[in-house]
Design an enzyme around this catalytic site. Structure first.
Site, PDB file in Angstrom:
ATOM      1  N   ALA A 128      30.170 -16.205 -65.034  1.00 49.17           N
ATOM      2  CA  ALA A 128      29.589 -17.458 -65.524  1.00 49.17           C
ATOM      3  C   ALA A 128      30.447 -18.022 -66.646  1.00 49.17           C
ATOM      4  O   ALA A 128      30.356 -17.587 -67.804  1.00 49.17           O
ATOM      5  CB  ALA A 128      28.157 -17.236 -65.989  1.00 49.17           C
ATOM      6  N   MET A 129      31.290 -18.994 -66.290  1.00 52.66           N
ATOM      7  CA  MET A 129      32.140 -19.664 -67.274  1.00 52.66           C
ATOM      8  C   MET A 129      31.645 -21.076 -67.559  1.00 52.66           C
ATOM      9  O   MET A 129      31.358 -21.435 -68.700  1.00 52.66           O
ATOM     10  CB  MET A 129      33.591 -19.742 -66.770  1.00 52.66           C
ATOM     11  CG  MET A 129      34.250 -18.432 -66.440  1.00 52.66           C
ATOM     12  SD  MET A 129      35.991 -18.725 -65.991  1.00 52.66           S
ATOM     13  CE  MET A 129      36.369 -17.188 -65.145  1.00 52.66           C
ATOM     14  N   GLU A 131      29.891 -24.635 -68.111  1.00 55.74           N
ATOM     15  CA  GLU A 131      28.622 -25.083 -68.679  1.00 55.74           C
ATOM     16  C   GLU A 131      28.379 -26.545 -68.323  1.00 55.74           C
ATOM     17  O   GLU A 131      29.325 -27.271 -67.972  1.00 55.74           O
ATOM     18  CB  GLU A 131      28.640 -24.900 -70.197  1.00 55.74           C
ATOM     19  CG  GLU A 131      28.761 -23.450 -70.612  1.00 55.74           C
ATOM     20  CD  GLU A 131      28.687 -23.233 -72.104  1.00 55.74           C
ATOM     21  OE1 GLU A 131      28.720 -22.072 -72.526  1.00 55.74           O
ATOM     22  OE2 GLU A 131      28.585 -24.221 -72.851  1.00 55.74           O
ATOM     23  N   PRO A 132      27.129 -27.003 -68.431  1.00 54.14           N
ATOM     24  CA  PRO A 132      26.824 -28.392 -68.056  1.00 54.14           C
ATOM     25  C   PRO A 132      27.695 -29.431 -68.749  1.00 54.14           C
ATOM     26  O   PRO A 132      28.054 -30.439 -68.158  1.00 54.14           O
ATOM     27  CB  PRO A 132      25.348 -28.535 -68.451  1.00 54.14           C
ATOM     28  CG  PRO A 132      24.792 -27.156 -68.336  1.00 54.14           C
ATOM     29  CD  PRO A 132      25.906 -26.240 -68.768  1.00 54.14           C
ATOM     30  N   GLY A 133      28.072 -29.195 -69.999  1.00 56.39           N
ATOM     31  CA  GLY A 133      28.873 -30.171 -70.715  1.00 56.39           C
ATOM     32  C   GLY A 133      30.322 -29.784 -70.890  1.00 56.39           C
ATOM     33  O   GLY A 133      31.076 -30.470 -71.577  1.00 56.39           O
ATOM     34  N   PRO A 244      45.677 -15.667 -63.159  1.00 61.36           N
ATOM     35  CA  PRO A 244      46.672 -15.698 -62.081  1.00 61.36           C
ATOM     36  C   PRO A 244      46.150 -15.135 -60.757  1.00 61.36           C
ATOM     37  O   PRO A 244      46.379 -15.731 -59.693  1.00 61.36           O
ATOM     38  CB  PRO A 244      47.818 -14.847 -62.645  1.00 61.36           C
ATOM     39  CG  PRO A 244      47.734 -15.060 -64.123  1.00 61.36           C
ATOM     40  CD  PRO A 244      46.262 -15.107 -64.401  1.00 61.36           C
ATOM     41  N   GLU A 246      42.990 -14.957 -59.791  1.00 58.27           N
ATOM     42  CA  GLU A 246      41.976 -15.874 -59.291  1.00 58.27           C
ATOM     43  C   GLU A 246      42.626 -17.068 -58.601  1.00 58.27           C
ATOM     44  O   GLU A 246      42.201 -17.495 -57.513  1.00 58.27           O
ATOM     45  CB  GLU A 246      41.088 -16.361 -60.437  1.00 58.27           C
ATOM     46  CG  GLU A 246      40.049 -17.383 -60.000  1.00 58.27           C
ATOM     47  CD  GLU A 246      39.162 -17.866 -61.133  1.00 58.27           C
ATOM     48  OE1 GLU A 246      38.399 -18.824 -60.917  1.00 58.27           O
ATOM     49  OE2 GLU A 246      39.227 -17.284 -62.238  1.00 58.27           O
ATOM     50  N   GLY A 344      36.240 -40.410 -34.130  1.00 59.01           N
ATOM     51  CA  GLY A 344      34.813 -40.328 -34.430  1.00 59.01           C
ATOM     52  C   GLY A 344      34.248 -38.930 -34.319  1.00 59.01           C
ATOM     53  O   GLY A 344      33.305 -38.567 -35.033  1.00 59.01           O
ATOM     54  N   GLU A 371      44.920 -31.183 -61.917  1.00 59.61           N
ATOM     55  CA  GLU A 371      45.484 -31.745 -63.138  1.00 59.61           C
ATOM     56  C   GLU A 371      45.749 -30.659 -64.187  1.00 59.61           C
ATOM     57  O   GLU A 371      46.786 -30.665 -64.869  1.00 59.61           O
ATOM     58  CB  GLU A 371      44.553 -32.822 -63.700  1.00 59.61           C
ATOM     59  CG  GLU A 371      44.445 -34.066 -62.826  1.00 59.61           C
ATOM     60  CD  GLU A 371      43.624 -33.866 -61.550  1.00 59.61           C
ATOM     61  OE1 GLU A 371      43.820 -34.635 -60.599  1.00 59.61           O
ATOM     62  OE2 GLU A 371      42.787 -32.925 -61.516  1.00 59.61           O
TER      63      GLU A 371
END
Length: 382
Positions: A128-129, A131-133, A244, A246, A344, A371
């Protein structure tokens, strides 16, 4: 359809035998369930345990902790075959990312508690890295872990967490010293049954529907000080050390998925007709596919170079970032071009290219955006 392994430089005969086992296993344990998992938004835990029984989880973990003690090439084989199959199951996150954090930085007690269970598939891990902000700027995380006697008190929220719904263990990136900047970040092991820990919704994503991706909430969650992974305040350094692998893992999946998209496109244009001839017989179609085939050829050669370099311990963060950038961008290019060749039909979910196209988009975002990869690659050049 299957990946063509002729001439691959990254693998030996033992890797090839392992690949045969992976393919046979996926044909029985994965392929028949893909559509149901996509609809359910999650992969059955039974699949994880079956992967463990088959020796597909965490193959680099030493035998002392229940693993096979193999090189990263075996992880790469699983990652390639999983992506080529069109699956977003989070087993590569467990094998290529989460397990290595515990192996490299964990105490002996932490290793013995978690690694055998992760190898067997009875324990599922998440990291868990985000965060919402806070997106790519990990130094700006706000989730806090305050020391209170013999334990930490954790408060905060995470989002976009792969394996979040299934996870038994969360490797949490938290701020243990609010005044120390990057040196105030630590990694904590948080068991999912801790009071105050809550899973939010299984997020509704554009693609990778079968990968459970979640919000996680921490409301006065108490964990003992012994749950700190490695040294307090070294979490940011650990994250940088592990990135690296990952990013190489993402590049591996991107290349294999790009190949699957190409193969789907070639099969389609060989059969579909327009104006009295096969779509493949139009020069434009052949030129599009020729261009993509050339780029795939370059991609496989580069990927083999990167895998061999990583197994030798020589792949640099800049090189891994370049691999992630190039292969994820190639995946997007090929999936988009092949969907266009379908016309299509490519917009219909009954065709595999639709799923491959949707699933590809996040490869240029997670693990560091394209980026950010350019920033990492560019810094040593100045």
């Amino acid at each position: 359809m299957m990946l063509n392994m002729a001439g691959r430089a990254a693998y030996d005969a033992d890797h090839d035998l392992f690949r045969d086992q992976v393919r046979k296993f996926f044909s029985v344990a994965l392929m028949p369930h893909l559509d149901r998992w996509e609809a359910d938004g999650i992969v059955d835990r039974a699949f994880w345990q079956a992967c463990g029984d088959a020796g597909l989880l965490c193959p680099t973990i030493p035998p002392d902790y229940g693993g096979l003690g193999l090189d990263f090439g075996y992880n790469a084989v699983v990652g390639e075959e999983l992506a080529y199959a069109g699956s977003a199951a989070g087993i590569t996150l467990q094998s290529d990312i989460a397990a290595d954090y515990i192996l490299h930085y964990g105490s002996e007690a932490q290793k013995r508690r978690w690694l055998p269970a992760m190898v067997s598939g009875t324990a599922i891990a998440a990291i868990a890295m985000t965060e919402p902000g806070v997106g790519s700027d990990l130094k700006a995380i706000a989730t806090s872990a305050r020391c209170a006697g013999d334990h930490y008190v954790i408060n905060g929220a995470k989002t976009y967490i792969t394996n979040g719904q299934n996870a038994d263990l969360v490797i949490l990136v938290a701020r243990t010293d609010p005044a120390a900047g990057a040196k105030g970040i630590s990694l904590l092991l948080v068991e999912a049954d801790r009071p105050g820990f809550q899973r939010g919704r299984n997020l509704d994503k554009i693609g990778q529907h079968s990968a459970d991706t979640s919000e996680l909430f921490f409301d006065d969650v108490h964990v003992p000080l012994d749950n700190c992974l490695g040294a307090e305040g070294q979490g940011f350094a650990y994250l940088m050390n592990q990135l690296p692998q990952e990013r190489l893992s993402i590049a591996i999946g991107a290349q294999a998925a790009a190949q699957r998209a190409f193969d789907e496109g070639l099969a389609f244009v060989r059969e579909r007709k327009a104006f009295g001839q096969r779509i493949l017989d139009f020069q434009n179609t052949r030129f599009v596919l020729a261009d993509l085939a050339a780029k795939l050829q370059v991609g496989w050669a580069h990927l083999d170079w990167a895998i061999r370099r990583h197994v030798a311990g020589a792949l640099t963060p800049s090189e891994a970032s370049a691999a992630k950038l190039w292969h994820s961008e190639l995946q997007g290019e090929i999936c988009d071009a092949v969907l266009q060749l379908h016309g299509g039909a490519g917009y219909m979910n009954e065709y595999p290219i639709a799923r491959l196209w949707r699933d590809a988009r996040v490869s240029r975002i997670y693990g560091g955006t394209s980026e950010i990869m350019k920033e990492v690659i560019g810094r040593p050049l100045s």
